[in-house]
Write a protein that holds these residues in place. Structure first.
Motif, short mmCIF file in Angstrom:
data_model
loop_
_atom_site.label_atom_id
_atom_site.label_comp_id
_atom_site.label_asym_id
_atom_site.label_seq_id
_atom_site.Cartn_x
_atom_site.Cartn_y
_atom_site.Cartn_z
N ALA A 141 0.86 -1.19 0.00
CA ALA A 141 0.00 0.00 0.00
C ALA A 141 0.90 1.23 0.00
N VAL A 142 1.31 1.64 -1.19
CA VAL A 142 2.25 2.75 -1.32
C VAL A 142 1.55 3.94 -1.97
N TYR A 143 2.28 5.04 -2.06
CA TYR A 143 1.74 6.29 -2.59
C TYR A 143 1.12 6.11 -3.97
N ASN A 144 -0.05 6.71 -4.15
CA ASN A 144 -0.77 6.76 -5.43
C ASN A 144 -1.49 5.46 -5.80
N ARG A 145 -1.49 4.47 -4.93
CA ARG A 145 -2.21 3.24 -5.25
C ARG A 145 -3.72 3.47 -5.13
N PRO A 146 -4.51 3.02 -6.10
CA PRO A 146 -5.97 3.17 -6.02
C PRO A 146 -6.55 2.31 -4.89
N VAL A 147 -7.66 2.78 -4.33
CA VAL A 147 -8.36 2.05 -3.28
C VAL A 147 -9.81 1.87 -3.72
N VAL A 148 -10.31 0.64 -3.64
CA VAL A 148 -11.65 0.33 -4.12
C VAL A 148 -12.41 -0.48 -3.07
N THR A 149 -13.71 -0.61 -3.30
CA THR A 149 -14.55 -1.54 -2.55
C THR A 149 -15.23 -2.45 -3.58
N ALA A 190 1.93 6.97 3.31
CA ALA A 190 2.02 5.62 3.85
C ALA A 190 3.27 5.47 4.70
N SER A 191 3.14 4.68 5.76
CA SER A 191 4.28 4.24 6.55
C SER A 191 4.42 2.74 6.32
N ALA A 192 5.24 2.08 7.11
CA ALA A 192 5.42 0.64 6.92
C ALA A 192 4.14 -0.12 7.22
N GLN A 193 3.36 0.34 8.21
CA GLN A 193 2.19 -0.42 8.67
C GLN A 193 0.85 0.25 8.38
N TYR A 194 0.84 1.54 8.07
CA TYR A 194 -0.43 2.26 7.89
C TYR A 194 -0.36 3.13 6.64
N SER A 195 -1.54 3.50 6.15
CA SER A 195 -1.60 4.38 4.99
C SER A 195 -2.84 5.27 5.10
N ILE A 196 -2.77 6.44 4.45
CA ILE A 196 -3.87 7.40 4.44
C ILE A 196 -4.41 7.49 3.02
N VAL A 197 -5.73 7.41 2.92
CA VAL A 197 -6.40 7.41 1.62
C VAL A 197 -7.17 8.70 1.42
N GLN A 198 -6.92 9.34 0.30
CA GLN A 198 -7.70 10.50 -0.11
C GLN A 198 -8.95 10.00 -0.82
N LEU A 199 -10.11 10.20 -0.21
CA LEU A 199 -11.35 9.74 -0.80
C LEU A 199 -11.78 10.64 -1.95
N MET A 200 -12.74 10.18 -2.72
CA MET A 200 -13.25 11.00 -3.82
C MET A 200 -13.89 12.28 -3.31
N LEU A 201 -14.34 12.28 -2.03
CA LEU A 201 -14.96 13.48 -1.45
C LEU A 201 -13.88 14.39 -0.86
N HIS A 202 -12.88 14.71 -1.64
CA HIS A 202 -11.75 15.55 -1.24
C HIS A 202 -11.52 16.58 -2.34
N LYS A 203 -11.24 17.81 -1.95
CA LYS A 203 -11.15 18.89 -2.92
C LYS A 203 -10.01 18.70 -3.92
N ASP A 204 -8.99 17.92 -3.56
CA ASP A 204 -7.85 17.72 -4.45
C ASP A 204 -7.97 16.46 -5.31
N PHE A 205 -9.06 15.74 -5.15
CA PHE A 205 -9.20 14.49 -5.89
C PHE A 205 -9.55 14.77 -7.35
N ARG A 206 -8.89 14.05 -8.24
CA ARG A 206 -9.19 14.11 -9.67
C ARG A 206 -9.06 12.71 -10.25
N VAL A 207 -9.91 12.39 -11.22
CA VAL A 207 -9.79 11.11 -11.92
C VAL A 207 -10.37 11.26 -13.32
N SER A 208 -9.71 10.63 -14.28
CA SER A 208 -10.24 10.61 -15.65
C SER A 208 -11.42 9.65 -15.69
#
Length: 274
Positions: A135-143, A154-172
């Motif tokens: 789980a490294v930087y820029n990896r997509p997260v899905v359900t 991300a650290s060795a054991q944890y990671s933070i996910v920017q959800l689609m409900l974030h002002k900086d989120f963009r996707v084609s």
């Protein structure tokens, strides 16, 4: 009247018998001595036993009907699976014939949501997996419903996910039906797609997927459905509002997609595309 009397005389024995039975039942119900209570108790037990004994009859018919419906659904699903299998084989043959590259398959890392930041315009979640699990930087997260976001730290054991409900989120994004492309982002109230020309056919209910224009997100991940599409008078593009496929308020488990970026593509685009 004569007709009625004729019918009565014809069935008088049965009517008298029915009347006697009703009268007997009434007298039995009104009689409250010990013997009658015992008889009523035995009768209740016998009736209950009979009901339990023959209770399977209505269940049998209801289960039979339900089984018929399930068989019909099973046939329909089997046909659909067969068609999808045929389509997949046909697609493989055509891609091989045209010497096109096969799409890569990706690995999925399961993760639990252990923290949430619901600050307006900066919605993130914390996962209990990190770089040690891919789980490294820029990896997509899905359900199982669709796209949720991407990892921004991300650290060795944890990671933070920017959800689609974030002002900086963009996707084609791409409309599945018409293949029209645009950029999807969060404006604080809605997920919007812009840059879709008014010449395109956009309808409420159109499915929105990730497009092949991104090096971060694999193509074909469900994003949501179009809830409205409007054109400002005199404008050239749609303003499309999308209802997300994922229920962000109920996120508990997600999947991190590993190994998405095509490094060769990223390198050539970085060198020549300005």
């Amino acid at each position: 009247m004569k007709q009625f009397l004729d019918i009565f005389s014809l069935f008088k024995e049965y009517l008298v018998l029915a009347l006697c039975i009703l009268l007997s039942a009434l007298l039995l119900s009104l009689n409250d001595n010990v013997q009658m209570r015992s008889i009523r108790s035995v009768a209740v037990v016998a009736i209950g036993f009979a009901q339990d004994l023959f209770d399977f009859i209505p269940k049998y018919f209801s289960l039979r009907k339900e089984n018929t419906i399930l068989r019909e659904h099973n046939v329909a699903l089997s046909d659909e699976v067969s068609l999808l299998r045929e389509s997949k084989l046909e697609n493989m043959r055509l891609r091989k014939l045209l010497a096109l590259r096969d799409r890569e398959s990706f690995a999925y890392v399961a993760a639990n949501v252990v923290g949430k930041n619901e600050q307006p315009m900066r919605t993130t979640i914390t996962l209990d997996v990190g770089e040690s699990k891919g789980a490294v930087y820029n990896r997509p997260v899905v359900t199982d419903a669709g796209l949720a976001g991407k990892i921004i730290a991300a650290s060795a054991q944890y990671s933070i996910v920017q959800l689609m409900l974030h002002k900086d989120f963009r996707v084609s994004a791409r409309l599945q039906r018409t293949r029209a492309d645009g950029i999807l982002f969060w404006d604080g109230e809605h997920l919007l797609i812009k840059n879709v020309p008014r010449t395109q056919d956009v309808k409420k209910g159109d499915v929105v997927l990730t497009s092949s224009m991104s090096t971060v997100y694999p193509e074909g991940i469900r994003i949501g459905v179009v809830s409205s599409a409007e054109i400002v008078p005199g404008g050239l593009f749609y303003t499309i509002i999308v209802d997300p496929a994922v229920n962000f308020s109920g996120l508990e488990e997600v999947f991190v997609i590993s190994g998405v970026a095509d490094t060769a593509r990223v390198a050539v685009e970085a060198q020549f595309v300005k």
